[in-house]
Design a protein around this motif. Structure first.
Motif, PDB file in Angstrom:
ATOM      1  N   VAL A 104       0.859  -1.185   0.000  1.00  0.00           N
ATOM      2  CA  VAL A 104       0.000   0.000   0.000  1.00  0.00           C
ATOM      3  C   VAL A 104       0.894   1.232   0.000  1.00  0.00           C
ATOM      4  O   VAL A 104       2.077   1.157   0.344  1.00  0.00           O
ATOM      5  CB  VAL A 104      -0.953   0.073   1.216  1.00  0.00           C
ATOM      6  CG1 VAL A 104      -1.968  -1.061   1.195  1.00  0.00           C
ATOM      7  CG2 VAL A 104      -0.166   0.087   2.523  1.00  0.00           C
ATOM      8  N   SER A 105       0.336   2.362  -0.385  1.00  0.00           N
ATOM      9  CA  SER A 105       1.045   3.634  -0.308  1.00  0.00           C
ATOM     10  C   SER A 105       0.106   4.688   0.268  1.00  0.00           C
ATOM     11  O   SER A 105      -1.111   4.505   0.296  1.00  0.00           O
ATOM     12  CB  SER A 105       1.555   4.071  -1.686  1.00  0.00           C
ATOM     13  OG  SER A 105       0.474   4.212  -2.599  1.00  0.00           O
ATOM     14  N   ILE A 106       0.690   5.776   0.735  1.00  0.00           N
ATOM     15  CA  ILE A 106      -0.066   6.870   1.343  1.00  0.00           C
ATOM     16  C   ILE A 106       0.244   8.165   0.600  1.00  0.00           C
ATOM     17  O   ILE A 106       1.414   8.490   0.357  1.00  0.00           O
ATOM     18  CB  ILE A 106       0.287   7.042   2.831  1.00  0.00           C
ATOM     19  CG1 ILE A 106      -0.181   5.828   3.647  1.00  0.00           C
ATOM     20  CG2 ILE A 106      -0.309   8.328   3.384  1.00  0.00           C
ATOM     21  CD1 ILE A 106      -1.677   5.715   3.782  1.00  0.00           C
ATOM     22  N   ILE A 107      -0.801   8.909   0.241  1.00  0.00           N
ATOM     23  CA  ILE A 107      -0.642  10.267  -0.270  1.00  0.00           C
ATOM     24  C   ILE A 107      -1.274  11.203   0.751  1.00  0.00           C
ATOM     25  O   ILE A 107      -2.464  11.081   1.090  1.00  0.00           O
ATOM     26  CB  ILE A 107      -1.306  10.452  -1.641  1.00  0.00           C
ATOM     27  CG1 ILE A 107      -0.760   9.434  -2.645  1.00  0.00           C
ATOM     28  CG2 ILE A 107      -1.058  11.874  -2.158  1.00  0.00           C
ATOM     29  CD1 ILE A 107      -1.373   9.538  -4.019  1.00  0.00           C
ATOM     30  N   ASP A 108      -0.490  12.147   1.263  1.00  0.00           N
ATOM     31  CA  ASP A 108      -0.959  13.047   2.314  1.00  0.00           C
ATOM     32  C   ASP A 108      -1.917  14.108   1.769  1.00  0.00           C
ATOM     33  O   ASP A 108      -1.835  14.522   0.612  1.00  0.00           O
ATOM     34  CB  ASP A 108       0.230  13.751   2.979  1.00  0.00           C
ATOM     35  CG  ASP A 108       1.130  12.795   3.736  1.00  0.00           C
ATOM     36  OD1 ASP A 108       0.624  11.782   4.245  1.00  0.00           O
ATOM     37  OD2 ASP A 108       2.346  13.066   3.822  1.00  0.00           O
ATOM     38  N   ASN A 109      -2.808  14.563   2.656  1.00  0.00           N
ATOM     39  CA  ASN A 109      -3.637  15.751   2.433  1.00  0.00           C
ATOM     40  C   ASN A 109      -4.387  15.713   1.104  1.00  0.00           C
ATOM     41  O   ASN A 109      -4.221  16.583   0.248  1.00  0.00           O
ATOM     42  CB  ASN A 109      -2.766  17.011   2.507  1.00  0.00           C
ATOM     43  CG  ASN A 109      -1.987  17.097   3.810  1.00  0.00           C
ATOM     44  OD1 ASN A 109      -2.458  16.653   4.853  1.00  0.00           O
ATOM     45  ND2 ASN A 109      -0.804  17.672   3.754  1.00  0.00           N
ATOM     46  N   GLN A 110      -5.257  14.716   0.963  1.00  0.00           N
ATOM     47  CA  GLN A 110      -5.953  14.517  -0.310  1.00  0.00           C
ATOM     48  C   GLN A 110      -7.392  15.013  -0.326  1.00  0.00           C
ATOM     49  O   GLN A 110      -7.956  15.234  -1.395  1.00  0.00           O
ATOM     50  CB  GLN A 110      -5.919  13.034  -0.678  1.00  0.00           C
ATOM     51  CG  GLN A 110      -4.551  12.557  -1.097  1.00  0.00           C
ATOM     52  CD  GLN A 110      -4.033  13.302  -2.309  1.00  0.00           C
ATOM     53  OE1 GLN A 110      -4.548  13.140  -3.409  1.00  0.00           O
ATOM     54  NE2 GLN A 110      -3.015  14.137  -2.131  1.00  0.00           N
ATOM     55  N   THR A 111      -8.009  15.172   0.829  1.00  0.00           N
ATOM     56  CA  THR A 111      -9.381  15.674   0.855  1.00  0.00           C
ATOM     57  C   THR A 111      -9.669  16.292   2.220  1.00  0.00           C
ATOM     58  O   THR A 111      -8.872  16.132   3.156  1.00  0.00           O
ATOM     59  CB  THR A 111     -10.401  14.552   0.538  1.00  0.00           C
ATOM     60  OG1 THR A 111     -11.681  15.120   0.270  1.00  0.00           O
ATOM     61  CG2 THR A 111     -10.518  13.569   1.703  1.00  0.00           C
TER      62      THR A 111
ATOM     63  N   LYS B 110      -4.859   9.513   1.695  1.00  0.00           N
ATOM     64  CA  LYS B 110      -5.458   8.468   0.870  1.00  0.00           C
ATOM     65  C   LYS B 110      -4.602   7.212   0.957  1.00  0.00           C
ATOM     66  O   LYS B 110      -3.393   7.246   0.711  1.00  0.00           O
ATOM     67  CB  LYS B 110      -5.595   8.903  -0.579  1.00  0.00           C
ATOM     68  CG  LYS B 110      -6.435   7.933  -1.415  1.00  0.00           C
ATOM     69  CD  LYS B 110      -6.705   8.458  -2.813  1.00  0.00           C
ATOM     70  CE  LYS B 110      -7.633   7.529  -3.585  1.00  0.00           C
ATOM     71  NZ  LYS B 110      -7.888   8.011  -4.962  1.00  0.00           N
ATOM     72  N   LEU B 111      -5.240   6.109   1.357  1.00  0.00           N
ATOM     73  CA  LEU B 111      -4.604   4.799   1.414  1.00  0.00           C
ATOM     74  C   LEU B 111      -4.850   4.102   0.084  1.00  0.00           C
ATOM     75  O   LEU B 111      -5.991   3.833  -0.278  1.00  0.00           O
ATOM     76  CB  LEU B 111      -5.202   3.993   2.568  1.00  0.00           C
ATOM     77  CG  LEU B 111      -4.812   2.520   2.674  1.00  0.00           C
ATOM     78  CD1 LEU B 111      -3.320   2.372   2.945  1.00  0.00           C
ATOM     79  CD2 LEU B 111      -5.625   1.830   3.758  1.00  0.00           C
ATOM     80  N   ILE B 112      -3.781   3.830  -0.656  1.00  0.00           N
ATOM     81  CA  ILE B 112      -3.885   3.284  -2.004  1.00  0.00           C
ATOM     82  C   ILE B 112      -3.296   1.873  -2.043  1.00  0.00           C
ATOM     83  O   ILE B 112      -2.165   1.642  -1.593  1.00  0.00           O
ATOM     84  CB  ILE B 112      -3.162   4.185  -3.023  1.00  0.00           C
ATOM     85  CG1 ILE B 112      -3.771   5.587  -3.013  1.00  0.00           C
ATOM     86  CG2 ILE B 112      -3.220   3.584  -4.422  1.00  0.00           C
ATOM     87  CD1 ILE B 112      -3.047   6.566  -3.893  1.00  0.00           C
TER      88      ILE B 112
ATOM     89  N   ASN C  69      -2.388  -9.415   0.389  1.00  0.00           N
ATOM     90  CA  ASN C  69      -3.108  -8.586   1.353  1.00  0.00           C
ATOM     91  C   ASN C  69      -2.494  -7.193   1.373  1.00  0.00           C
ATOM     92  O   ASN C  69      -1.293  -7.033   1.583  1.00  0.00           O
ATOM     93  CB  ASN C  69      -3.026  -9.228   2.743  1.00  0.00           C
ATOM     94  CG  ASN C  69      -3.736  -8.417   3.794  1.00  0.00           C
ATOM     95  OD1 ASN C  69      -4.835  -7.930   3.571  1.00  0.00           O
ATOM     96  ND2 ASN C  69      -3.111  -8.266   4.951  1.00  0.00           N
ATOM     97  N   HIS C  70      -3.305  -6.171   1.154  1.00  0.00           N
ATOM     98  CA  HIS C  70      -2.845  -4.781   1.127  1.00  0.00           C
ATOM     99  C   HIS C  70      -3.101  -4.180   2.504  1.00  0.00           C
ATOM    100  O   HIS C  70      -4.252  -4.027   2.907  1.00  0.00           O
ATOM    101  CB  HIS C  70      -3.580  -4.004   0.041  1.00  0.00           C
ATOM    102  CG  HIS C  70      -3.619  -4.729  -1.276  1.00  0.00           C
ATOM    103  ND1 HIS C  70      -2.567  -4.713  -2.167  1.00  0.00           N
ATOM    104  CD2 HIS C  70      -4.567  -5.516  -1.829  1.00  0.00           C
ATOM    105  CE1 HIS C  70      -2.876  -5.437  -3.222  1.00  0.00           C
ATOM    106  NE2 HIS C  70      -4.085  -5.944  -3.043  1.00  0.00           N
TER     107      HIS C  70
END
Length: 246
Positions: A75-82, A93-95, A102-103
């Protein structure tokens, strides 16, 4: 001393009461709308007083999921998305990754008390995925490994293994999801957050990710309580909120 003369008028006088009280009740603003700076929009909801027990958020980074203390498995994380439930652009956002595994986003919790009830809570909002699984893994539980699936489209609870679970609808498609469980030993455990394809998914069920789909998350909290209290933000250490008194 002769003061200078005054030539003018005074209008719109207001009186403000100043108080040094320390036991003022807090107001619960869940259900309100917020402007872009996180301020409550007047008359957008109905507030209520909060009278809660003392509680500690044991998760030391409650909002910054890109922090190294949160481990990532495909998984990856993008900060401050909404916009977050507090009205500020601060939710991540958890992508999911592109593997057929398993993610998972997870972190270790230490200093666990045996035979105590804990509650894990998280604010979540659907994006490309609309089911989130939260739980804990380890040997510290009377119920075994704990998990619960939450449907972020209709606000329902799916498959799980837990002492208690709850989902509360908020503004702008946000939900507060929580799961309670009982420990049986002082062994450490992992808090886990995972996107899933359906609310019938079993614990840690693998699936083929597409590398772009995900879910918005914010405000993780773990408390030594039988229910989730109001959110306690943390930024690198545990934080304790004192008992409310009025």
């Amino acid at each position: 001393f002769q003061p200078a003369s005054f030539n003018g008028s005074v209008t719109n006088i207001s009186v403000i009461e100043i108080t040094d009280d320390t036991n003022l009740p807090r107001i619960n603003y869940e259900g309100f709308s917020f402007d872009g700076s996180g301020n409550v929009v007047p008359d957008s909801g109905c507030g209520s007083w909060l009278f809660e027990p003392q509680s500690t958020n044991l998760i030391t980074q409650s909002e910054l999921f890109s922090d190294a203390s949160w481990l990532k498995s495909d998984v990856s994380i993008i900060d401050n998305q909404t916009i977050s439930p507090n009205g500020i652009l601060s939710s991540d956002k958890l992508i999911e990754g592109s593997g057929n595994i398993n993610h998972q986003l997870y972190r270790a919790i230490t200093s666990v008390q045996s035979n105590n009830v804990y509650t894990l809570s998280l604010f979540a909002k659907k994006a490309e995925r609309n089911v989130i699984q939260i739980g804990v893994g380890g040997t510290s539980f009377l119920e075994g490994s704990i998990y619960v699936n939450f449907d972020l489209t209709n606000g329902s609870i799916g498959n799980g293994n837990y002492l208690d679970a709850k989902i509360d609808m908020l503004q702008n498609d946000w939900y507060k999801c929580s799961v309670s469980f009982t420990t049986i030993s002082t062994s450490n455990f992992n808090v886990t957050i995972q996107p899933k394809l359906t609310s019938s998914s079993s614990r840690n069920l693998a699936y083929q990710g597409d590398g772009t789909s995900g879910i918005y998350i914010w405000g993780a909290q773990l408390e030594e309580q039988s229910y989730a209290t109001s959110y306690i933000p943390t930024e690198g250490s545990t934080v304790t909120r004192n008992q409310d008194v009025c």
